[in-house]
Design a protein around this motif. Structure first.
Motif, PDB file in Angstrom:
ATOM      1  N   UNK A 179      58.784 -30.404  82.037  1.00 24.09           N
ATOM      2  CA  UNK A 179      57.943 -29.947  83.138  1.00 24.09           C
ATOM      3  C   UNK A 179      56.654 -30.761  83.196  1.00 24.09           C
ATOM      4  N   UNK A 180      56.771 -32.058  82.883  1.00 26.20           N
ATOM      5  CA  UNK A 180      55.620 -32.955  82.975  1.00 26.20           C
ATOM      6  C   UNK A 180      56.042 -34.238  83.673  1.00 26.20           C
ATOM      7  N   UNK A 197      52.121 -26.968  74.747  1.00 25.00           N
ATOM      8  CA  UNK A 197      50.828 -27.541  74.392  1.00 25.00           C
ATOM      9  C   UNK A 197      50.972 -29.010  74.013  1.00 25.00           C
ATOM     10  N   UNK A 198      52.008 -29.350  73.267  1.00 24.26           N
ATOM     11  CA  UNK A 198      52.257 -30.759  72.948  1.00 24.26           C
ATOM     12  C   UNK A 198      52.512 -31.569  74.214  1.00 24.26           C
ATOM     13  N   UNK A 199      53.336 -31.027  75.115  1.00 23.66           N
ATOM     14  CA  UNK A 199      53.669 -31.736  76.351  1.00 23.66           C
ATOM     15  C   UNK A 199      52.430 -31.956  77.208  1.00 23.66           C
ATOM     16  N   UNK A 200      51.555 -30.966  77.256  1.00 19.80           N
ATOM     17  CA  UNK A 200      50.338 -31.111  78.055  1.00 19.80           C
ATOM     18  C   UNK A 200      49.425 -32.198  77.507  1.00 19.80           C
ATOM     19  N   UNK A 201      49.449 -32.395  76.183  1.00 21.35           N
ATOM     20  CA  UNK A 201      48.651 -33.477  75.603  1.00 21.35           C
ATOM     21  C   UNK A 201      49.112 -34.834  76.122  1.00 21.35           C
ATOM     22  N   UNK A 210      55.675 -23.845  86.460  1.00 24.73           N
ATOM     23  CA  UNK A 210      54.524 -24.737  86.371  1.00 24.73           C
ATOM     24  C   UNK A 210      54.972 -26.127  85.960  1.00 24.73           C
ATOM     25  N   UNK A 211      54.322 -27.108  86.519  1.00 24.36           N
ATOM     26  CA  UNK A 211      54.560 -28.506  86.196  1.00 24.36           C
ATOM     27  C   UNK A 211      53.198 -29.112  85.920  1.00 24.36           C
TER      28      UNK A 211
END
Length: 441
Positions: A253-254, A298-302, A422-423
Protein backbone atom coordinates in the motif's frame (compact mmCIF):
# COMPACT_ATOMS: atom_id res chain seq x y z
CA UNK A 1 0.77 -3.12 23.64
CA UNK A 2 3.74 -1.89 21.67
CA UNK A 3 7.00 -0.48 22.96
CA UNK A 4 8.39 1.98 20.43
CA UNK A 5 11.93 1.59 19.17
CA UNK A 6 12.85 5.09 18.09
CA UNK A 7 12.98 8.45 19.77
CA UNK A 8 12.39 11.97 18.53
CA UNK A 9 15.33 14.29 18.14
CA UNK A 10 16.08 16.38 21.18
CA UNK A 11 18.95 18.36 22.60
CA UNK A 12 19.40 15.68 25.26
CA UNK A 13 20.91 12.95 23.10
CA UNK A 14 23.26 10.59 24.90
CA UNK A 15 26.75 10.02 23.53
CA UNK A 16 25.63 6.67 22.07
CA UNK A 17 22.62 8.25 20.36
CA UNK A 18 24.77 11.01 18.88
CA UNK A 19 27.18 8.40 17.55
CA UNK A 20 24.33 6.52 15.88
CA UNK A 21 23.10 9.72 14.22
CA UNK A 22 26.65 10.51 13.10
CA UNK A 23 26.86 10.53 9.33
CA UNK A 24 23.29 11.71 8.93
CA UNK A 25 23.72 15.28 10.19
CA UNK A 26 23.07 16.62 6.69
CA UNK A 27 19.48 15.35 6.84
CA UNK A 28 16.63 17.47 8.10
CA UNK A 29 15.79 17.10 11.80
CA UNK A 30 12.53 15.49 10.67
CA UNK A 31 14.34 12.72 8.78
CA UNK A 32 16.89 12.26 11.53
CA UNK A 33 14.02 11.67 13.94
CA UNK A 34 13.11 8.45 12.11
CA UNK A 35 16.51 6.85 12.70
CA UNK A 36 16.27 4.26 15.48
CA UNK A 37 18.77 4.95 18.26
CA UNK A 38 17.74 2.07 20.52
CA UNK A 39 15.72 -1.12 20.27
CA UNK A 40 14.01 -4.09 21.91
CA UNK A 41 15.06 -7.17 19.97
CA UNK A 42 13.69 -10.72 19.75
CA UNK A 43 15.36 -13.44 21.78
CA UNK A 44 17.56 -15.86 19.88
CA UNK A 45 18.43 -13.57 16.95
CA UNK A 46 21.68 -11.77 16.19
CA UNK A 47 22.55 -9.36 13.38
CA UNK A 48 25.33 -7.30 11.87
CA UNK A 49 26.31 -5.34 8.80
CA UNK A 50 29.76 -4.98 7.22
CA UNK A 51 31.55 -3.80 4.07
CA UNK A 52 32.70 -6.77 2.01
CA UNK A 53 33.63 -5.14 -1.31
CA UNK A 54 30.43 -4.87 -3.38
CA UNK A 55 30.00 -1.10 -3.19
CA UNK A 56 32.54 1.22 -4.76
CA UNK A 57 32.05 3.83 -2.02
CA UNK A 58 33.01 1.30 0.69
CA UNK A 59 29.76 1.75 2.58
CA UNK A 60 28.35 -1.30 4.36
CA UNK A 61 27.01 -3.76 1.80
CA UNK A 62 26.39 -7.08 3.56
CA UNK A 63 23.80 -7.77 6.28
CA UNK A 64 23.53 -11.07 8.14
CA UNK A 65 20.76 -12.04 10.57
CA UNK A 66 20.90 -15.46 12.23
CA UNK A 67 18.73 -17.32 14.72
CA UNK A 68 19.99 -19.74 17.34
CA UNK A 69 16.91 -21.88 16.64
CA UNK A 70 15.29 -23.11 13.43
CA UNK A 71 12.51 -20.77 12.29
CA UNK A 72 9.16 -21.01 10.60
CA UNK A 73 9.42 -18.75 7.57
CA UNK A 74 7.10 -17.00 5.14
CA UNK A 75 7.63 -14.53 2.33
CA UNK A 76 6.02 -12.62 -0.50
CA UNK A 77 7.88 -11.88 -3.71
CA UNK A 78 7.75 -9.61 -6.73
CA UNK A 79 5.38 -10.46 -9.59
CA UNK A 80 7.77 -8.85 -12.07
CA UNK A 81 8.49 -11.28 -14.92
CA UNK A 82 12.22 -10.57 -14.53
CA UNK A 83 12.48 -12.12 -11.09
CA UNK A 84 15.96 -11.77 -9.68
CA UNK A 85 18.05 -14.84 -8.85
CA UNK A 86 17.74 -14.39 -5.06
CA UNK A 87 13.94 -14.27 -5.42
CA UNK A 88 13.87 -17.55 -7.36
CA UNK A 89 16.30 -19.24 -4.97
CA UNK A 90 14.48 -18.03 -1.85
CA UNK A 91 11.12 -19.18 -3.22
CA UNK A 92 12.55 -22.64 -3.82
CA UNK A 93 14.16 -22.68 -0.37
CA UNK A 94 10.84 -21.89 1.33
CA UNK A 95 8.99 -24.55 -0.64
CA UNK A 96 11.49 -27.20 0.47
CA UNK A 97 12.17 -26.05 4.03
CA UNK A 98 9.46 -23.75 5.48
CA UNK A 99 10.21 -24.63 9.11
CA UNK A 100 14.01 -24.95 9.13
CA UNK A 101 15.28 -21.49 8.17
CA UNK A 102 18.02 -20.00 10.33
CA UNK A 103 18.66 -16.63 8.75
CA UNK A 104 18.59 -14.00 6.04
CA UNK A 105 21.65 -12.86 4.09
CA UNK A 106 21.40 -9.61 2.14
CA UNK A 107 23.82 -7.71 -0.05
CA UNK A 108 23.40 -4.20 -1.41
CA UNK A 109 25.14 -2.59 -4.36
CA UNK A 110 24.33 -5.35 -6.87
CA UNK A 111 20.83 -6.74 -7.47
CA UNK A 112 21.87 -10.08 -9.02
CA UNK A 113 18.92 -9.57 -11.37
CA UNK A 114 18.80 -10.45 -15.09
CA UNK A 115 22.04 -12.38 -14.56
CA UNK A 116 21.09 -15.72 -16.13
CA UNK A 117 22.30 -19.10 -14.92
CA UNK A 118 25.33 -17.61 -13.17
CA UNK A 119 23.06 -15.45 -11.06
CA UNK A 120 21.25 -18.54 -9.74
CA UNK A 121 24.58 -20.20 -8.94
CA UNK A 122 25.73 -17.11 -7.05
CA UNK A 123 22.49 -16.85 -5.03
CA UNK A 124 22.84 -20.51 -4.06
CA UNK A 125 26.47 -19.90 -3.07
CA UNK A 126 25.28 -17.14 -0.72
CA UNK A 127 22.83 -19.59 0.83
CA UNK A 128 25.49 -22.30 1.07
CA UNK A 129 27.82 -19.94 2.93
CA UNK A 130 25.16 -19.62 5.64
CA UNK A 131 24.55 -23.38 5.56
CA UNK A 132 28.21 -23.82 6.50
CA UNK A 133 27.78 -21.55 9.51
CA UNK A 134 24.80 -23.42 10.99
CA UNK A 135 25.68 -26.85 9.61
CA UNK A 136 22.21 -27.24 8.09
CA UNK A 137 21.11 -27.37 4.41
CA UNK A 138 18.72 -24.85 2.86
CA UNK A 139 19.14 -22.68 5.94
CA UNK A 140 18.82 -19.13 4.62
CA UNK A 141 16.82 -16.74 2.49
CA UNK A 142 18.87 -14.56 0.17
CA UNK A 143 18.18 -10.96 -0.83
CA UNK A 144 20.09 -8.59 -3.10
CA UNK A 145 19.55 -4.96 -4.08
CA UNK A 146 21.35 -2.50 -6.31
CA UNK A 147 22.20 -2.29 -10.00
CA UNK A 148 20.44 -4.74 -12.35
CA UNK A 149 22.35 -6.79 -14.92
CA UNK A 150 25.67 -7.21 -13.11
CA UNK A 151 27.09 -10.39 -11.59
CA UNK A 152 27.83 -10.53 -7.87
CA UNK A 153 31.46 -10.52 -6.72
CA UNK A 154 30.58 -13.80 -5.07
CA UNK A 155 33.99 -14.61 -3.60
CA UNK A 156 33.97 -11.30 -1.73
CA UNK A 157 30.46 -12.01 -0.47
CA UNK A 158 31.33 -15.52 0.69
CA UNK A 159 34.29 -14.16 2.65
CA UNK A 160 32.08 -11.38 3.96
CA UNK A 161 29.53 -13.87 5.29
CA UNK A 162 32.24 -15.69 7.25
CA UNK A 163 33.58 -12.37 8.56
CA UNK A 164 30.11 -11.14 9.52
CA UNK A 165 29.39 -14.30 11.49
CA UNK A 166 32.27 -13.45 13.82
CA UNK A 167 30.76 -10.12 14.89
CA UNK A 168 27.04 -10.95 15.18
CA UNK A 169 25.30 -9.19 18.07
CA UNK A 170 21.83 -8.87 19.60
CA UNK A 171 22.52 -5.27 20.66
CA UNK A 172 21.31 -2.20 18.82
CA UNK A 173 24.59 -0.41 18.28
CA UNK A 174 26.83 -3.39 17.46
CA UNK A 175 24.25 -5.49 15.64
CA UNK A 176 20.91 -4.32 14.31
CA UNK A 177 21.84 -0.74 13.48
CA UNK A 178 24.77 -1.96 11.38
CA UNK A 179 22.57 -4.47 9.54
CA UNK A 180 20.06 -1.74 8.67
CA UNK A 181 22.84 0.42 7.21
CA UNK A 182 24.05 -2.48 5.06
CA UNK A 183 20.62 -2.62 3.38
CA UNK A 184 20.87 0.93 2.02
CA UNK A 185 21.37 1.87 -1.63
CA UNK A 186 19.90 5.29 -2.49
CA UNK A 187 18.26 5.37 0.95
CA UNK A 188 19.21 8.45 2.95
CA UNK A 189 18.66 6.80 6.34
CA UNK A 190 18.46 3.23 7.71
CA UNK A 191 14.96 1.84 8.27
CA UNK A 192 14.89 -0.23 11.45
CA UNK A 193 12.08 -0.85 13.93
CA UNK A 194 11.67 -3.14 16.92
CA UNK A 195 9.24 -3.59 19.74
CA UNK A 196 7.58 -5.76 22.36
CA UNK A 197 3.96 -6.81 21.95
CA UNK A 198 1.41 -8.45 24.24
CA UNK A 199 -1.40 -10.91 23.74
CA UNK A 200 -4.59 -10.52 25.75
CA UNK A 201 -3.41 -13.06 28.34
CA UNK A 202 -0.34 -10.93 29.07
CA UNK A 203 2.19 -13.13 27.31
CA UNK A 204 4.58 -11.07 25.21
CA UNK A 205 6.81 -11.47 22.19
CA UNK A 206 9.22 -9.21 20.36
CA UNK A 207 9.62 -8.23 16.71
CA UNK A 208 12.38 -6.48 14.78
CA UNK A 209 12.37 -5.46 11.15
CA UNK A 210 14.52 -3.79 8.52
CA UNK A 211 13.43 -2.40 5.17
CA UNK A 212 15.16 -0.63 2.34
CA UNK A 213 13.86 1.38 -0.54
CA UNK A 214 13.66 4.89 -1.87
CA UNK A 215 13.03 4.40 -5.59
CA UNK A 216 11.59 1.80 -8.00
CA UNK A 217 8.76 1.47 -5.51
CA UNK A 218 5.25 0.36 -6.42
CA UNK A 219 3.38 -2.64 -5.03
CA UNK A 220 2.04 -5.73 -6.68
CA UNK A 221 2.82 -8.27 -3.91
CA UNK A 222 5.20 -6.52 -1.62
CA UNK A 223 7.62 -3.81 -2.59
CA UNK A 224 11.35 -3.40 -2.06
CA UNK A 225 13.36 -5.50 0.39
CA UNK A 226 12.50 -6.12 3.98
CA UNK A 227 12.16 -8.69 6.68
CA UNK A 228 10.70 -9.12 10.14
CA UNK A 229 11.88 -11.56 12.81
CA UNK A 230 9.96 -12.55 15.93
CA UNK A 231 10.54 -14.81 18.91
CA UNK A 232 6.91 -16.00 18.83
CA UNK A 233 6.24 -19.57 17.70
CA UNK A 234 3.98 -19.46 14.62
CA UNK A 235 3.32 -22.36 12.26
CA UNK A 236 4.50 -21.75 8.67
CA UNK A 237 0.95 -21.78 7.24
CA UNK A 238 -0.36 -19.23 9.74
CA UNK A 239 2.77 -17.12 9.37
CA UNK A 240 2.26 -16.99 5.60
CA UNK A 241 -1.42 -16.09 6.03
CA UNK A 242 -0.62 -13.33 8.52
CA UNK A 243 2.15 -11.94 6.31
CA UNK A 244 -0.04 -11.86 3.21
CA UNK A 245 -2.72 -9.98 5.15
CA UNK A 246 -0.15 -7.57 6.59
CA UNK A 247 1.57 -6.89 3.28
CA UNK A 248 -1.73 -5.99 1.58
CA UNK A 249 -2.14 -3.26 4.18
CA UNK A 250 1.47 -2.08 4.43
CA UNK A 251 4.20 -2.80 1.88
CA UNK A 252 1.52 -3.41 -0.73
CA UNK A 253 0.00 0.00 0.00
CA UNK A 254 2.88 2.34 -0.85
CA UNK A 255 4.12 3.97 -4.03
CA UNK A 256 6.93 6.36 -4.85
CA UNK A 257 7.32 6.26 -8.61
CA UNK A 258 4.98 3.55 -9.93
CA UNK A 259 7.86 1.24 -10.89
CA UNK A 260 8.18 -2.30 -9.52
CA UNK A 261 11.56 -3.86 -8.80
CA UNK A 262 12.82 -7.25 -9.98
CA UNK A 263 13.97 -8.08 -6.44
CA UNK A 264 11.02 -7.25 -4.18
CA UNK A 265 10.94 -9.57 -1.17
CA UNK A 266 9.35 -9.32 2.26
CA UNK A 267 9.96 -12.22 4.64
CA UNK A 268 9.17 -13.14 8.23
CA UNK A 269 11.05 -15.58 10.47
CA UNK A 270 9.61 -16.90 13.75
CA UNK A 271 11.96 -18.87 16.03
CA UNK A 272 9.68 -19.64 19.00
CA UNK A 273 12.14 -18.48 21.67
CA UNK A 274 9.32 -16.82 23.67
CA UNK A 275 6.39 -18.56 25.37
CA UNK A 276 3.91 -17.25 22.77
CA UNK A 277 2.59 -20.03 20.54
CA UNK A 278 0.34 -19.35 17.52
CA UNK A 279 -0.75 -22.75 16.23
CA UNK A 280 -4.37 -22.24 15.23
CA UNK A 281 -6.51 -19.49 13.75
CA UNK A 282 -7.86 -18.19 17.05
CA UNK A 283 -8.01 -14.90 18.94
CA UNK A 284 -4.25 -14.95 19.60
CA UNK A 285 -3.63 -15.35 15.88
CA UNK A 286 -5.79 -12.29 15.11
CA UNK A 287 -3.88 -10.23 17.67
CA UNK A 288 -0.55 -11.39 16.21
CA UNK A 289 -1.71 -10.71 12.64
CA UNK A 290 -2.90 -7.21 13.47
CA UNK A 291 0.27 -6.35 15.37
CA UNK A 292 2.38 -7.63 12.49
CA UNK A 293 0.29 -5.47 10.15
CA UNK A 294 0.82 -2.31 12.20
CA UNK A 295 4.53 -3.06 12.54
CA UNK A 296 4.91 -3.65 8.79
CA UNK A 297 2.95 -0.47 8.04
CA UNK A 298 5.39 1.61 10.06
CA UNK A 299 8.34 0.11 8.20
CA UNK A 300 6.60 0.66 4.85
CA UNK A 301 5.85 4.28 5.70
CA UNK A 302 9.54 4.88 6.38
CA UNK A 303 10.25 3.88 2.79
CA UNK A 304 7.82 6.51 1.52
CA UNK A 305 9.27 9.14 3.83
CA UNK A 306 12.65 8.43 2.24
CA UNK A 307 11.34 8.48 -1.32
CA UNK A 308 13.99 9.70 -3.73
CA UNK A 309 13.72 13.49 -3.76
CA UNK A 310 10.50 13.43 -1.73
CA UNK A 311 9.51 16.51 0.24
CA UNK A 312 6.08 15.28 1.38
CA UNK A 313 4.59 12.19 3.02
CA UNK A 314 1.03 11.80 1.75
CA UNK A 315 -1.71 9.48 2.96
CA UNK A 316 -4.43 8.76 0.38
CA UNK A 317 -7.47 7.66 2.39
CA UNK A 318 -10.33 6.36 0.28
CA UNK A 319 -13.45 5.66 2.32
CA UNK A 320 -17.09 4.85 1.64
CA UNK A 321 -16.23 2.13 -0.90
CA UNK A 322 -18.25 -1.02 -1.53
CA UNK A 323 -15.19 -3.23 -0.78
CA UNK A 324 -11.65 -3.04 0.60
CA UNK A 325 -10.34 -4.10 -2.82
CA UNK A 326 -12.03 -1.19 -4.63
CA UNK A 327 -11.01 1.32 -1.99
CA UNK A 328 -7.41 0.17 -2.30
CA UNK A 329 -7.54 0.19 -6.11
CA UNK A 330 -8.77 3.79 -6.13
CA UNK A 331 -6.19 4.91 -3.56
CA UNK A 332 -3.40 3.19 -5.49
CA UNK A 333 -4.37 4.89 -8.73
CA UNK A 334 -4.43 8.36 -7.19
CA UNK A 335 -1.10 7.76 -5.46
CA UNK A 336 0.67 7.03 -8.75
CA UNK A 337 -0.72 9.97 -10.73
CA UNK A 338 2.24 12.02 -11.91
CA UNK A 339 0.01 15.07 -12.13
CA UNK A 340 -1.18 14.69 -8.54
CA UNK A 341 2.38 14.11 -7.32
CA UNK A 342 3.84 17.10 -9.15
CA UNK A 343 1.02 19.35 -7.90
CA UNK A 344 1.86 18.28 -4.37
CA UNK A 345 5.53 19.15 -4.93
CA UNK A 346 4.50 22.55 -6.32
CA UNK A 347 2.13 23.08 -3.37
CA UNK A 348 -0.68 23.62 -5.87
CA UNK A 349 -4.19 22.79 -4.61
CA UNK A 350 -5.18 21.44 -8.03
CA UNK A 351 -7.68 18.94 -6.61
CA UNK A 352 -9.25 18.38 -10.04
CA UNK A 353 -6.30 16.10 -10.77
CA UNK A 354 -7.39 13.86 -7.89
CA UNK A 355 -10.88 13.55 -9.38
CA UNK A 356 -9.47 12.91 -12.86
CA UNK A 357 -7.27 10.10 -11.56
CA UNK A 358 -10.11 8.58 -9.57
CA UNK A 359 -12.35 8.72 -12.63
CA UNK A 360 -10.14 6.38 -14.67
CA UNK A 361 -9.04 4.13 -11.81
CA UNK A 362 -11.32 1.33 -12.97
CA UNK A 363 -13.44 1.61 -9.83
CA UNK A 364 -17.12 2.19 -10.47
CA UNK A 365 -18.12 5.50 -8.87
CA UNK A 366 -21.02 7.94 -8.89
CA UNK A 367 -19.41 11.39 -9.35
CA UNK A 368 -22.42 13.06 -7.70
CA UNK A 369 -21.61 11.25 -4.43
CA UNK A 370 -17.84 11.85 -4.22
CA UNK A 371 -16.29 14.21 -1.67
CA UNK A 372 -12.63 15.29 -1.51
CA UNK A 373 -10.86 16.92 1.44
CA UNK A 374 -7.40 18.00 2.54
CA UNK A 375 -6.92 16.87 6.15
CA UNK A 376 -4.08 18.64 7.99
CA UNK A 377 -2.01 16.47 10.32
CA UNK A 378 -1.62 19.23 12.90
CA UNK A 379 -5.18 18.83 14.14
CA UNK A 380 -6.52 21.98 12.53
CA UNK A 381 -9.74 22.13 10.53
CA UNK A 382 -10.25 19.97 7.42
CA UNK A 383 -10.35 21.86 4.13
CA UNK A 384 -13.29 20.73 2.00
CA UNK A 385 -12.60 20.80 -1.74
CA UNK A 386 -15.63 19.00 -3.14
CA UNK A 387 -18.77 17.82 -1.34
CA UNK A 388 -20.90 15.13 -3.01
CA UNK A 389 -19.92 16.21 -6.48
CA UNK A 390 -20.24 19.93 -5.87
CA UNK A 391 -17.06 22.06 -5.83
CA UNK A 392 -16.43 24.22 -2.80
CA UNK A 393 -15.13 27.77 -2.90
CA UNK A 394 -11.59 26.92 -1.80
CA UNK A 395 -9.67 29.22 0.50
CA UNK A 396 -6.43 29.23 -1.50
CA UNK A 397 -4.42 30.76 1.32
CA UNK A 398 -5.52 27.98 3.67
CA UNK A 399 -4.82 25.36 0.99
CA UNK A 400 -1.31 26.75 0.58
CA UNK A 401 -0.72 26.52 4.34
CA UNK A 402 -1.71 22.83 4.36
CA UNK A 403 0.38 21.98 1.29
CA UNK A 404 3.48 23.48 2.89
CA UNK A 405 3.30 20.83 5.61
CA UNK A 406 5.53 17.78 5.25
CA UNK A 407 2.67 15.41 6.14
CA UNK A 408 -0.72 15.57 4.43
CA UNK A 409 -3.87 13.44 4.23
CA UNK A 410 -6.01 13.45 1.08
CA UNK A 411 -9.42 12.05 1.96
CA UNK A 412 -11.70 10.78 -0.78
CA UNK A 413 -15.20 9.64 0.23
CA UNK A 414 -17.03 7.60 -2.43
CA UNK A 415 -20.20 7.49 -0.29
CA UNK A 416 -21.01 4.07 -1.69
CA UNK A 417 -20.32 1.65 1.16
CA UNK A 418 -18.55 1.00 4.46
CA UNK A 419 -15.06 -0.08 3.33
CA UNK A 420 -11.91 2.00 3.31
CA UNK A 421 -8.20 1.71 2.52
CA UNK A 422 -5.09 3.82 2.97
CA UNK A 423 -2.19 4.21 0.58
CA UNK A 424 1.02 6.05 1.37
CA UNK A 425 2.88 8.02 -1.28
CA UNK A 426 5.05 11.10 -1.78
CA UNK A 427 5.46 14.00 -4.17
CA UNK A 428 7.63 13.98 -7.31
CA UNK A 429 10.47 16.48 -7.35
CA UNK A 430 13.36 17.62 -9.53
CA UNK A 431 15.73 15.63 -7.31
CA UNK A 432 14.02 12.33 -8.20
CA UNK A 433 15.02 12.87 -11.84
CA UNK A 434 18.55 13.84 -10.84
CA UNK A 435 19.06 10.75 -8.65
CA UNK A 436 17.78 8.30 -11.23
CA UNK A 437 19.42 9.93 -14.24
CA UNK A 438 22.88 8.88 -13.02
CA UNK A 439 22.02 5.90 -10.76
CA UNK A 440 24.71 3.57 -12.18
CA UNK A 441 27.51 6.11 -11.83
Amino acid sequence: MFQASRIRLSTNFSAVQRRLISGYEHLSPRKQSFIATKGVYPDGFKATGIFCGVKKNKNKDLALVLSDLPCSAAAVFTTNAFKAAPVLVSKATLEENPSGIYGVITNSGCANAVTGAQGIINAKRMRSAVDALVNKPLSALTMSTGVIGQQLPIEKIEKGIADAAKVLSNTHEEGWALAAEAFMTTDTFPKLRSGQFSLKDGKSFKMAGIAKGAGMIHPNMATLLGFVVTDAHVTPALLQKALTYAVDRSFNAISIDGDMSTNDTISVLANGASDVKIEEENEDYIVFRDQLTSFAAELAQLVVRDGEGATKFVTIHVKGADSFENAKKAASHISTSMLVKTALFGQDANWGRICASLGHSGVKIDPSKVSVNFVPTDGTETLRLMVEGEPEVVNEARASEILKMEDLIIEVDLNDGQSDAKFWTCDLSYEYVSINADYRS
